[in-house]
Design an enzyme around this catalytic site. Structure first.
Site, PDB file in Angstrom:
ATOM      1  N   GLU A  39       0.280   3.606   1.841  1.00  0.00           N
ATOM      2  CA  GLU A  39       0.433   4.036   3.243  1.00  0.00           C
ATOM      3  C   GLU A  39       1.852   3.766   3.742  1.00  0.00           C
ATOM      4  O   GLU A  39       2.277   4.349   4.739  1.00  0.00           O
ATOM      5  CB  GLU A  39      -0.585   3.329   4.132  1.00  0.00           C
ATOM      6  CG  GLU A  39      -1.985   3.887   4.031  1.00  0.00           C
ATOM      7  CD  GLU A  39      -2.100   5.315   4.568  1.00  0.00           C
ATOM      8  OE1 GLU A  39      -1.777   5.541   5.740  1.00  0.00           O
ATOM      9  OE2 GLU A  39      -2.508   6.202   3.800  1.00  0.00           O
TER      10      GLU A  39
ATOM     11  N   TYR B  10      -1.082   0.505  10.753  1.00  0.00           N
ATOM     12  CA  TYR B  10      -1.407  -0.188   9.495  1.00  0.00           C
ATOM     13  C   TYR B  10      -0.225  -0.111   8.529  1.00  0.00           C
ATOM     14  O   TYR B  10       0.208  -1.125   7.969  1.00  0.00           O
ATOM     15  CB  TYR B  10      -2.662   0.445   8.879  1.00  0.00           C
ATOM     16  CG  TYR B  10      -2.955  -0.010   7.466  1.00  0.00           C
ATOM     17  CD1 TYR B  10      -3.578  -1.236   7.224  1.00  0.00           C
ATOM     18  CD2 TYR B  10      -2.618   0.787   6.367  1.00  0.00           C
ATOM     19  CE1 TYR B  10      -3.846  -1.654   5.919  1.00  0.00           C
ATOM     20  CE2 TYR B  10      -2.886   0.375   5.070  1.00  0.00           C
ATOM     21  CZ  TYR B  10      -3.492  -0.838   4.854  1.00  0.00           C
ATOM     22  OH  TYR B  10      -3.753  -1.258   3.570  1.00  0.00           O
TER      23      TYR B  10
ATOM     24  N   THR C 158       0.799  -1.228   0.000  1.00  0.00           N
ATOM     25  CA  THR C 158       0.000   0.000   0.000  1.00  0.00           C
ATOM     26  C   THR C 158       0.831   1.277   0.000  1.00  0.00           C
ATOM     27  O   THR C 158       1.932   1.309   0.566  1.00  0.00           O
ATOM     28  CB  THR C 158      -0.920   0.008   1.247  1.00  0.00           C
ATOM     29  OG1 THR C 158      -1.436   1.334   1.448  1.00  0.00           O
ATOM     30  CG2 THR C 158      -0.170  -0.369   2.520  1.00  0.00           C
TER      31      THR C 158
ATOM     32  N   LYS D 129       2.011  -3.255   7.188  1.00  0.00           N
ATOM     33  CA  LYS D 129       2.078  -3.557   5.755  1.00  0.00           C
ATOM     34  C   LYS D 129       3.513  -3.494   5.246  1.00  0.00           C
ATOM     35  O   LYS D 129       3.876  -4.200   4.309  1.00  0.00           O
ATOM     36  CB  LYS D 129       1.189  -2.575   4.988  1.00  0.00           C
ATOM     37  CG  LYS D 129      -0.291  -2.901   5.060  1.00  0.00           C
ATOM     38  CD  LYS D 129      -0.620  -4.105   4.174  1.00  0.00           C
ATOM     39  CE  LYS D 129      -2.109  -4.360   4.110  1.00  0.00           C
ATOM     40  NZ  LYS D 129      -2.451  -5.425   3.156  1.00  0.00           N
TER      41      LYS D 129
HETATM   42  P1  NAP Z   1     -11.421  -4.629   2.537  1.00  0.00           P
HETATM   43  O1  NAP Z   1     -12.623  -4.307   1.698  1.00  0.00           O
HETATM   44  O2  NAP Z   1     -11.325  -4.086   3.917  1.00  0.00           O
HETATM   45  O3  NAP Z   1     -11.328  -6.242   2.602  1.00  0.00           O
HETATM   46  C1  NAP Z   1     -10.498  -6.880   3.528  1.00  0.00           C
HETATM   47  C2  NAP Z   1     -10.732  -8.381   3.451  1.00  0.00           C
HETATM   48  O4  NAP Z   1      -9.867  -9.028   4.409  1.00  0.00           O
HETATM   49  C3  NAP Z   1     -12.166  -8.829   3.809  1.00  0.00           C
HETATM   50  O5  NAP Z   1     -12.525  -9.891   2.968  1.00  0.00           O
HETATM   51  C4  NAP Z   1     -12.017  -9.333   5.245  1.00  0.00           C
HETATM   52  O6  NAP Z   1     -12.966 -10.304   5.595  1.00  0.00           O
HETATM   53  C5  NAP Z   1     -10.641  -9.968   5.160  1.00  0.00           C
HETATM   54  N1  NAP Z   1     -10.009 -10.168   6.473  1.00  0.00           N
HETATM   55  C6  NAP Z   1      -9.832  -9.237   7.444  1.00  0.00           C
HETATM   56  N2  NAP Z   1      -9.208  -9.790   8.505  1.00  0.00           N
HETATM   57  C7  NAP Z   1      -8.987 -11.096   8.197  1.00  0.00           C
HETATM   58  C8  NAP Z   1      -8.382 -12.172   8.890  1.00  0.00           C
HETATM   59  N3  NAP Z   1      -7.917 -12.036  10.133  1.00  0.00           N
HETATM   60  N4  NAP Z   1      -8.320 -13.379   8.271  1.00  0.00           N
HETATM   61  C9  NAP Z   1      -8.823 -13.549   7.030  1.00  0.00           C
HETATM   62  N5  NAP Z   1      -9.426 -12.562   6.316  1.00  0.00           N
HETATM   63  C10 NAP Z   1      -9.500 -11.344   6.906  1.00  0.00           C
HETATM   64  O7  NAP Z   1     -10.082  -4.215   1.781  1.00  0.00           O
HETATM   65  P2  NAP Z   1      -9.848  -3.833   0.221  1.00  0.00           P
HETATM   66  O8  NAP Z   1     -10.073  -2.386   0.038  1.00  0.00           O
HETATM   67  O9  NAP Z   1     -10.550  -4.822  -0.616  1.00  0.00           O
HETATM   68  O10 NAP Z   1      -8.267  -4.038   0.132  1.00  0.00           O
HETATM   69  C11 NAP Z   1      -7.709  -5.312  -0.202  1.00  0.00           C
HETATM   70  C12 NAP Z   1      -6.275  -5.360   0.293  1.00  0.00           C
HETATM   71  O11 NAP Z   1      -5.519  -4.340  -0.338  1.00  0.00           O
HETATM   72  C13 NAP Z   1      -6.091  -5.125   1.790  1.00  0.00           C
HETATM   73  O12 NAP Z   1      -4.992  -5.909   2.206  1.00  0.00           O
HETATM   74  C14 NAP Z   1      -5.726  -3.652   1.892  1.00  0.00           C
HETATM   75  O13 NAP Z   1      -4.985  -3.421   3.064  1.00  0.00           O
HETATM   76  C15 NAP Z   1      -4.926  -3.485   0.635  1.00  0.00           C
HETATM   77  N6  NAP Z   1      -4.926  -2.153   0.015  1.00  0.00           N
HETATM   78  C16 NAP Z   1      -6.112  -1.540  -0.263  1.00  0.00           C
HETATM   79  C17 NAP Z   1      -6.111  -0.317  -0.911  1.00  0.00           C
HETATM   80  C18 NAP Z   1      -7.389   0.395  -1.282  1.00  0.00           C
HETATM   81  O14 NAP Z   1      -7.328   1.595  -1.581  1.00  0.00           O
HETATM   82  N7  NAP Z   1      -8.523  -0.297  -1.309  1.00  0.00           N
HETATM   83  C19 NAP Z   1      -4.875   0.264  -1.290  1.00  0.00           C
HETATM   84  C20 NAP Z   1      -3.700  -0.409  -1.003  1.00  0.00           C
HETATM   85  C21 NAP Z   1      -3.743  -1.645  -0.373  1.00  0.00           C
HETATM   86  P3  NAP Z   1     -14.419  -9.880   6.204  1.00  0.00           P
HETATM   87  O15 NAP Z   1     -15.295  -9.650   5.006  1.00  0.00           O
HETATM   88  O16 NAP Z   1     -14.785 -11.074   6.995  1.00  0.00           O
HETATM   89  O17 NAP Z   1     -14.222  -8.651   7.032  1.00  0.00           O
HETATM   90  O1  F7E Z   2      -8.911   8.160   4.400  1.00  0.00           O
HETATM   91  C1  F7E Z   2      -9.257  11.631   5.578  1.00  0.00           C
HETATM   92  C2  F7E Z   2      -8.338  10.712   6.359  1.00  0.00           C
HETATM   93  O2  F7E Z   2      -9.911   6.099   5.359  1.00  0.00           O
HETATM   94  C3  F7E Z   2      -8.424   9.006   3.396  1.00  0.00           C
HETATM   95  C4  F7E Z   2      -7.267   2.143   2.793  1.00  0.00           C
HETATM   96  O3  F7E Z   2      -7.847   1.434   1.723  1.00  0.00           O
HETATM   97  O4  F7E Z   2      -6.103   3.610   1.293  1.00  0.00           O
HETATM   98  C5  F7E Z   2      -7.020   3.577   2.367  1.00  0.00           C
HETATM   99  O5  F7E Z   2      -6.489   4.289   3.481  1.00  0.00           O
HETATM  100  C6  F7E Z   2      -8.138  10.378   3.980  1.00  0.00           C
HETATM  101  C7  F7E Z   2      -7.328  10.360   5.280  1.00  0.00           C
HETATM  102  O6  F7E Z   2      -8.331   5.949   3.378  1.00  0.00           O
HETATM  103  C8  F7E Z   2     -12.536  11.380   7.093  1.00  0.00           C
HETATM  104  O7  F7E Z   2      -7.794  11.400   7.487  1.00  0.00           O
HETATM  105  C9  F7E Z   2     -11.200  12.960   6.469  1.00  0.00           C
HETATM  106  O8  F7E Z   2      -6.349  11.355   5.196  1.00  0.00           O
HETATM  107  O9  F7E Z   2     -10.578   6.802   3.013  1.00  0.00           O
HETATM  108  P1  F7E Z   2      -9.539   6.716   4.068  1.00  0.00           P
HETATM  109  P2  F7E Z   2      -6.764   5.849   3.725  1.00  0.00           P
HETATM  110  O10 F7E Z   2      -6.497   6.126   5.137  1.00  0.00           O
HETATM  111  O11 F7E Z   2      -6.029   6.654   2.705  1.00  0.00           O
HETATM  112  C10 F7E Z   2      -4.825   3.043   1.570  1.00  0.00           C
HETATM  113  C11 F7E Z   2      -3.991   3.121   0.310  1.00  0.00           C
HETATM  114  C12 F7E Z   2      -4.895   1.699   2.160  1.00  0.00           C
HETATM  115  O12 F7E Z   2      -4.007   0.867   1.977  1.00  0.00           O
HETATM  116  C13 F7E Z   2      -5.951   1.467   3.190  1.00  0.00           C
HETATM  117  O13 F7E Z   2      -6.208   0.083   3.369  1.00  0.00           O
HETATM  118  O14 F7E Z   2      -9.393  10.992   4.307  1.00  0.00           O
HETATM  119  N1  F7E Z   2     -10.595  11.787   6.176  1.00  0.00           N
HETATM  120  N2  F7E Z   2     -12.391  12.741   7.033  1.00  0.00           N
HETATM  121  C14 F7E Z   2     -11.399  10.780   6.542  1.00  0.00           C
HETATM  122  N3  F7E Z   2     -11.248   9.442   6.435  1.00  0.00           N
HETATM  123  C15 F7E Z   2     -12.263   8.671   6.891  1.00  0.00           C
HETATM  124  N4  F7E Z   2     -12.152   7.330   6.771  1.00  0.00           N
HETATM  125  N5  F7E Z   2     -13.395   9.209   7.451  1.00  0.00           N
HETATM  126  C16 F7E Z   2     -13.574  10.560   7.581  1.00  0.00           C
HETATM  127  O15 F7E Z   2     -14.596  11.024   8.068  1.00  0.00           O
END
Ligand code: NAP
Ligand code: F7E
Length: 344
Positions: free
Chosen positions: A128, A150, A126, A154
């Site tokens: 992050e 987080y 990620t 990661k």
């Molecule tokens: P998400 O919607 O939060 O999905 C997370 C998945 O992980 C869900 O299926 C959840 O199952 C499962 N999980 C959580 N804890 C677990 C555990 N202890 N054992 C087995 N399964 C578990 O995340 P996403 O947005 O699809 O992201 C997919 C991956 O990419 C994650 O690793 C995230 O950190 C990474 N990532 C995401 C982004 C983004 O912008 N979306 C960017 C960079 C990296 P449940 O349904 O049971 O909760």
């Molecule tokens: O926050 C700001 C918050 O929670 C984005 C995950 O998929 O992407 C995601 O992480 C920004 C932050 O995503 C609210 O402070 C303001 O600066 O949507 P977010 P994230 O933290 O960027 C990365 C790439 C991952 O890997 C992660 O798994 O938005 N913000 N106000 C807020 N954020 C939330 N959630 N809620 C608010 O009310």
């Protein structure tokens, strides 16, 4: 016979979209299902693919369970998407997040290593990990500086992936993905929180939306484009690490404004700090308020990725840009609110 893939986190946003993509490619798709209170197969249901996938009880905290599942499936490709993925929650659950997101990835790598199979492995890394970004835009060679439990967890998983590749020859790739969203995004993430709240407000079901730091900036792409990139990484002759991003960054304010425009509102900002409000210019209605409860102990202020390596070496392309992304999320939430069936 088609290839066999095992997707951890198949019930999440990326897992569901990747499963759909792999089924279209003719894969035999297996997924890990977590045994928690409510079985969260809603996204797979919504995509109409639930009955085409073989689900296995799966928990990243449980080594012997991982071993049995991999021994049973013997996949050609593993996509490790499972994680406690909400950055905000990781400050409250640092040890749990480290265990699932960090050590969990290593548990899987250990199982793949001991199975001595030729299985290809994808780790969901990620942006992050860049956190307090040391250069702009961020590429595969930019130093990391995570700003949350987080991000730290990661980073452990990322370096473990690199280390298992270099130490044991595992065909393990790490995708460093910047934020990617879709109509299947979890409600706690800021984009979906905004599009769902605005749909509710427009339907008269919610008064206003409370947000935290409006000035953070993110490089937002469309998740459907990113799952294609994950698959492309595992089709390469050599395992490697790739950034997937758009190279364009927007603030939370920009996202709010674009989503408001979809509803015919014109946002004007007024006041400062926690007193700031967002008002619709035409009706004087307050649509946004600040709740400092959504601030994070340490913030990632700005991220902007450089996807040129993935574009050059994988031929990775994107079909949906920022405006299209906002619109598709707003449209989907309006439909859901209208149907009263917003299960995720
Ligand atoms: P998400 O919607 O939060 O999905 C997370 C998945 O992980 C869900 O299926 C959840 O199952 C499962 N999980 C959580 N804890 C677990 C555990 N202890 N054992 C087995 N399964 C578990 O995340 P996403 O947005 O699809 O992201 C997919 C991956 O990419 C994650 O690793 C995230 O950190 C990474 N990532 C995401 C982004 C983004 O912008 N979306 C960017 C960079 C990296 P449940 O349904 O049971 O909760
Ligand atoms: O926050 C700001 C918050 O929670 C984005 C995950 O998929 O992407 C995601 O992480 C920004 C932050 O995503 C609210 O402070 C303001 O600066 O949507 P977010 P994230 O933290 O960027 C990365 C790439 C991952 O890997 C992660 O798994 O938005 N913000 N106000 C807020 N954020 C939330 N959630 N809620 C608010 O009310």
């Amino acid at each position: 016979m088609g290839k066999c893939a095992f997707v951890t986190g198949i019930t999440g946003q990326d897992g569901a979209l990747l499963a759909q993509f792999l089924l279209e490619k003719g894969y035999d798709v297996h997924g890990g299902l977590r045994r928690i209170g409510v079985i969260g197969t809603g996204r797979l249901d919504e995509l109409g693919i639930l009955d085409q996938i073989t689900l296995h009880d799966f928990e990243l905290l449980e080594m012997t369970n991982i071993q049995r599942v991999i021994d049973t499936i013997k996949p050609d490709e593993i996509y490790n998407l499972a994680a406690q993925s909400f950055v905000g929650a990781s400050f409250e659950l640092p040890i749990y997040t480290a265990d699932v997101d960090g050590i969990g990835a290593m548990r899987l790598l250990e199982v793949v290593r001991s199975s001595a199979s030729d299985c290809r492995f994808y780790q969901a890394s990620t942006s992050e990990m860049y956190g307090k970004a040391q250069a702009t835009p961020q590429s595969e060679t930019t130093p990391f500086y995570p700003r949350s439990p987080y991000g730290v967890a990661k980073l452990f998983a990322h370096w473990s992936t690199v280390n298992y590749r270099e130490s044991y020859g595992l065909r393990a790739s790490s995708g460093i993905l910047f934020n990617h969203e879709s109509h299947l995004r979890g409600r706690e993430f800021v984009t979906r929180k905004i599009t769902l709240a605005f749909a509710q407000i427009a339907a008269g079901k919610q008064e206003c939306l409370e947000l935290g730091n409006l000035d953070a900036q993110r490089d937002w792409g469309y998740a459907g484009d990113y799952v294609k990139g994950m698959w492309q990484m595992l089709q390469q002759p050599q395992a490697d690490d790739f950034v997937l991003a758009t190279g364009i960054t927007h603030s939370i304010r920009d996202f709010v404004k674009a989503a408001a425009t979809f509803h015919g509102w014109d946002i004007q900002w007024s006041g400062e700090g926690i007193e700031e409000i967002g008002i619709d210019r035409k009706t004087d209605r307050v649509l946004i308020r600040i709740n400092p409860g959504f601030y994070r102990p340490a913030e990632v202020d700005i991220l902007c990725g450089d996807p040129s390596k993935a574009e050059r070496e994988l031929g990775w392309t994107r079909d949906v840009e920022f405006q299209g992304l906002v619109e598709l999320m707003c449209e989907s939430d309006c439909r859901r609110v209208g149907r009263k069936t917003s299960s995720f």
